[in-house]
Design a protein around this motif. Structure first.
Motif, PDB file in Angstrom:
ATOM      1  N   LYS A  14     -25.825 -15.867 -41.038  1.00 63.15           N
ATOM      2  CA  LYS A  14     -26.161 -14.168 -41.757  1.00 63.15           C
ATOM      3  C   LYS A  14     -25.614 -13.407 -43.221  1.00 63.15           C
ATOM      4  N   MET A  15     -26.628 -13.669 -43.814  1.00 62.01           N
ATOM      5  CA  MET A  15     -26.894 -12.832 -44.755  1.00 62.01           C
ATOM      6  C   MET A  15     -26.429 -11.978 -44.851  1.00 62.01           C
ATOM      7  N   GLN A  16     -25.399 -10.637 -45.746  1.00 59.52           N
ATOM      8  CA  GLN A  16     -24.998  -9.452 -46.378  1.00 59.52           C
ATOM      9  C   GLN A  16     -25.953  -9.237 -47.253  1.00 59.52           C
ATOM     10  N   ILE A  17     -26.746  -8.463 -47.178  1.00 58.63           N
ATOM     11  CA  ILE A  17     -27.785  -7.572 -48.004  1.00 58.63           C
ATOM     12  C   ILE A  17     -26.630  -6.480 -48.750  1.00 58.63           C
ATOM     13  N   ARG A  18     -26.207  -6.560 -50.283  1.00 54.93           N
ATOM     14  CA  ARG A  18     -25.849  -4.844 -50.337  1.00 54.93           C
ATOM     15  C   ARG A  18     -26.762  -4.659 -51.572  1.00 54.93           C
ATOM     16  N   THR A  19     -27.086  -3.562 -51.879  1.00 51.59           N
ATOM     17  CA  THR A  19     -27.945  -2.135 -53.138  1.00 51.59           C
ATOM     18  C   THR A  19     -27.578  -0.720 -52.930  1.00 51.59           C
ATOM     19  N   LEU A  20     -27.186  -0.591 -53.908  1.00 50.91           N
ATOM     20  CA  LEU A  20     -27.373   0.430 -54.843  1.00 50.91           C
ATOM     21  C   LEU A  20     -28.717   0.635 -56.073  1.00 50.91           C
ATOM     22  N   ILE A  21     -28.445   1.789 -56.280  1.00 51.54           N
ATOM     23  CA  ILE A  21     -30.417   1.988 -56.340  1.00 51.54           C
ATOM     24  C   ILE A  21     -29.233   3.737 -57.275  1.00 51.54           C
ATOM     25  N   ALA A  22     -30.261   3.817 -58.891  1.00 51.17           N
ATOM     26  CA  ALA A  22     -29.650   4.715 -59.475  1.00 51.17           C
ATOM     27  C   ALA A  22     -30.884   5.776 -58.953  1.00 51.17           C
ATOM     28  N   HIS A  23     -30.435   6.565 -58.556  1.00 49.57           N
ATOM     29  CA  HIS A  23     -31.630   8.010 -58.476  1.00 49.57           C
ATOM     30  C   HIS A  23     -30.889   9.505 -58.019  1.00 49.57           C
ATOM     31  N   PRO A  24     -31.760  10.185 -58.515  1.00 56.53           N
ATOM     32  CA  PRO A  24     -31.094  11.452 -58.195  1.00 56.53           C
ATOM     33  C   PRO A  24     -30.533  12.277 -57.093  1.00 56.53           C
ATOM     34  N   MET A  25     -31.689  11.511 -56.249  1.00 59.07           N
ATOM     35  CA  MET A  25     -31.912  12.146 -54.881  1.00 59.07           C
ATOM     36  C   MET A  25     -32.013  13.209 -54.779  1.00 59.07           C
ATOM     37  N   GLU A  26     -32.326  14.413 -55.242  1.00 55.44           N
ATOM     38  CA  GLU A  26     -32.853  15.751 -55.128  1.00 55.44           C
ATOM     39  C   GLU A  26     -33.502  16.573 -54.407  1.00 55.44           C
ATOM     40  N   ASN A  27     -32.527  16.769 -53.068  1.00 56.74           N
ATOM     41  CA  ASN A  27     -33.842  17.695 -51.860  1.00 56.74           C
ATOM     42  C   ASN A  27     -34.422  19.159 -52.425  1.00 56.74           C
ATOM     43  N   GLY A  28     -34.307  19.294 -53.450  1.00 53.26           N
ATOM     44  CA  GLY A  28     -34.665  20.331 -53.627  1.00 53.26           C
ATOM     45  C   GLY A  28     -34.171  22.365 -53.542  1.00 53.26           C
ATOM     46  N   ARG A  29     -33.167  21.830 -53.047  1.00 54.57           N
ATOM     47  CA  ARG A  29     -32.412  23.285 -52.200  1.00 54.57           C
ATOM     48  C   ARG A  29     -31.301  22.677 -53.141  1.00 54.57           C
ATOM     49  N   MET A  30     -30.892  22.594 -54.635  1.00 55.59           N
ATOM     50  CA  MET A  30     -29.833  22.717 -55.106  1.00 55.59           C
ATOM     51  C   MET A  30     -30.269  23.379 -56.546  1.00 55.59           C
ATOM     52  N   ARG A  31     -28.911  24.526 -56.876  1.00 53.67           N
ATOM     53  CA  ARG A  31     -29.392  24.903 -57.808  1.00 53.67           C
ATOM     54  C   ARG A  31     -28.399  24.864 -59.080  1.00 53.67           C
ATOM     55  N   ASP A  32     -29.445  24.729 -59.956  1.00 60.07           N
ATOM     56  CA  ASP A  32     -28.564  24.290 -61.879  1.00 60.07           C
ATOM     57  C   ASP A  32     -27.445  25.265 -62.012  1.00 60.07           C
ATOM     58  N   LYS A  33     -26.490  24.109 -62.204  1.00 56.08           N
ATOM     59  CA  LYS A  33     -25.127  25.772 -61.850  1.00 56.08           C
ATOM     60  C   LYS A  33     -25.716  26.845 -63.629  1.00 56.08           C
ATOM     61  N   ASP A  34     -26.418  26.158 -64.319  1.00 55.21           N
ATOM     62  CA  ASP A  34     -26.462  27.087 -65.853  1.00 55.21           C
ATOM     63  C   ASP A  34     -27.254  28.091 -65.815  1.00 55.21           C
ATOM     64  N   SER A  35     -28.043  27.805 -65.278  1.00 54.96           N
ATOM     65  CA  SER A  35     -29.560  28.759 -65.075  1.00 54.96           C
ATOM     66  C   SER A  35     -30.122  28.665 -63.538  1.00 54.96           C
ATOM     67  N   ASP A  36     -28.798  28.836 -62.597  1.00 51.82           N
ATOM     68  CA  ASP A  36     -29.518  28.997 -61.566  1.00 51.82           C
ATOM     69  C   ASP A  36     -30.972  29.166 -61.083  1.00 51.82           C
ATOM     70  N   GLN A  37     -31.602  28.525 -61.685  1.00 55.42           N
ATOM     71  CA  GLN A  37     -32.995  27.838 -60.582  1.00 55.42           C
ATOM     72  C   GLN A  37     -32.332  26.772 -59.775  1.00 55.42           C
ATOM     73  N   LEU A  38     -33.261  26.640 -58.802  1.00 52.08           N
ATOM     74  CA  LEU A  38     -33.862  25.868 -58.603  1.00 52.08           C
ATOM     75  C   LEU A  38     -34.075  23.764 -59.064  1.00 52.08           C
ATOM     76  N   ILE A  39     -33.431  23.362 -58.495  1.00 49.95           N
ATOM     77  CA  ILE A  39     -33.755  21.905 -59.003  1.00 49.95           C
ATOM     78  C   ILE A  39     -34.906  21.432 -58.262  1.00 49.95           C
ATOM     79  N   PRO A  40     -36.155  20.880 -58.918  1.00 49.84           N
ATOM     80  CA  PRO A  40     -37.179  20.444 -58.679  1.00 49.84           C
ATOM     81  C   PRO A  40     -36.842  19.126 -57.170  1.00 49.84           C
TER      82      PRO A  40
END
Lengths: 103, 151
Positions: A14-40
Motif C-alpha cells: 500500500k501507499m500511505q499518502i500524508r498531506t498538510l495544507i496551510a489554511h486558517p480553517m476559520e469556522n466563523g465563531r471565533m472572535r478576534d482577541k483585540d477587536s472582539d469582532q467575529l472572524i468571518p
C-alpha cells in the motif's frame, strides 16, 4: 509556494499518502482577541485526491476541521512514477492544487 | 417554456465547459450546506440518513485521545476491514455543527483516514460508514479539557 505538502511512503503493498495544507480553517465563531469582532468563516469545503488524474477520494469538509488540515490516506495499486494530485477549494472560492510523483 | 429550458441547458453546458478548462475549479458536487449547518446531532442524522437503520459495529476502529488537552486539535484515525465502503462521515455530537467531514472513497482506497478535528466540548466522536446496502456506526467518547470551537 503551494499551500499543500504531500509525502508518500510505501507500506507493504500500500501507499500511505500524508498531506498538510496551510489554511486558517476559520469556522466563523471565533472572535478576534483585540477587536472582539467575529472572524468571518474561511475554511476548505472540498478536498480531492487524484491518482494519475483519476479521483480516488473526494470529500466535503467543514470549519470544524483543525487549522492547517492534516490528513493521511492509504491507497492501493500505486506504482513508482505515478502522480498523486491533491486539490482544495474553500468557501471564498480560493483554491490550490499540488502534484506529487511517487519515487 | 421551451426557450427557458434551452437556456438552462446552455448554462449547464457552459459550466461543464468551464470546469473542463480548469479556469473554474469545479466542485465534484455542490457543498451540501444543509448537512453542515448548525443543528442538533439527531437532526443531522435524520437529514443524512432519514430513518435508515444505523448498525452499531466494532469493526470500525477509532483511534483518538481519551482526553484532548486542546479541543481545537483532536487527532483522529479511523480504520476498518469492512469491504466496499464508499462513504465515510465524521461527526461530533456536541459540536454546534455536528458534521465535521464526509469522504467518498473509491475502490482503490483503504478505509483508513487520519484527520485533525475541532471539538467544542467533551462528547462522542461518531463515525458512520456506508456500503451499497448497510450503514455502519461506531463511536468513542473524548474528554475535552479546553473547547476548540469558539463558544
Amino acid at each position: 509556494m503551494s499551500s499543500i505538502k504531500i509525502r508518500s511512503k510505501r507500506l507493504g503493498d500500500k501507499m500511505q499518502i500524508r498531506t498538510l495544507i496551510a489554511h486558517p480553517m476559520e469556522n466563523g465563531r471565533m472572535r478576534d482577541k483585540d477587536s472582539d469582532q467575529l472572524i468571518p468563516a474561511h475554511f476548505i469545503q472540498e478536498l480531492i485526491v487524484k491518482h494519475n488524474d483519476k479521483t480516488v477520494i473526494s470529500s466535503h469538509l467543514s470549519g470544524s476541521i483543525s487549522k492547517d488540515p492534516y490528513f493521511v490516506f492509504m491507497l492501493n495499486n500505486v506504482n513508482s512514477g505515478d502522480k498523486i494530485t491533491i486539490s482544495w477549494v474553500d468557501n471564498l472560492n480560493q483554491f490550490d492544487s499540488e502534484d506529487h510523483f511517487i519515487k | 417554456m421551451r426557450r427557458r429550458f434551452l437556456k438552462h441547458l446552455t448554462t449547464f453546458a457552459g459550466s461543464i465547459w468551464l470546469s473542463g478548462s480548469g479556469l473554474f475549479k469545479a466542485a465534484y458536487a455542490a457543498w451540501p450546506s444543509d448537512n453542515f449547518k448548525e443543528q442538533s446531532y439527531q437532526d443531522t442524522l435524520t437529514r443524512l440518513f432519514n430513518q435508515a437503520e444505523l448498525i452499531e459495529t466494532h469493526k470500525i476502529k477509532i483511534k483518538a485521545p481519551k482526553t484532548a488537552e486542546n479541543g481545537a486539535v483532536v487527532p483522529v484515525t479511523i480504520q476498518s476491514d469492512l469491504p466496499n465502503i464508499g462513504k465515510v462521515y465524521i461527526l461530533v455530537d456536541n459540536n454546534p455543527k455536528p458534521l465535521s467531514a464526509e469522504f467518498n472513497l473509491s475502490n482503490d482506497v483503504d478505509f483508513f483516514i487520519t484527520a485533525r478535528i475541532k471539538m467544542a466540548a467533551s462528547g462522542q466522536l461518531i463515525i458512520i460508514a456506508m456500503d451499497n446496502e448497510n450503514i455502519y456506526k461506531a463511536s468513542r467518547f473524548v474528554k475535552v479539557s479546553k473547547g476548540g470551537c469558539g463558544n
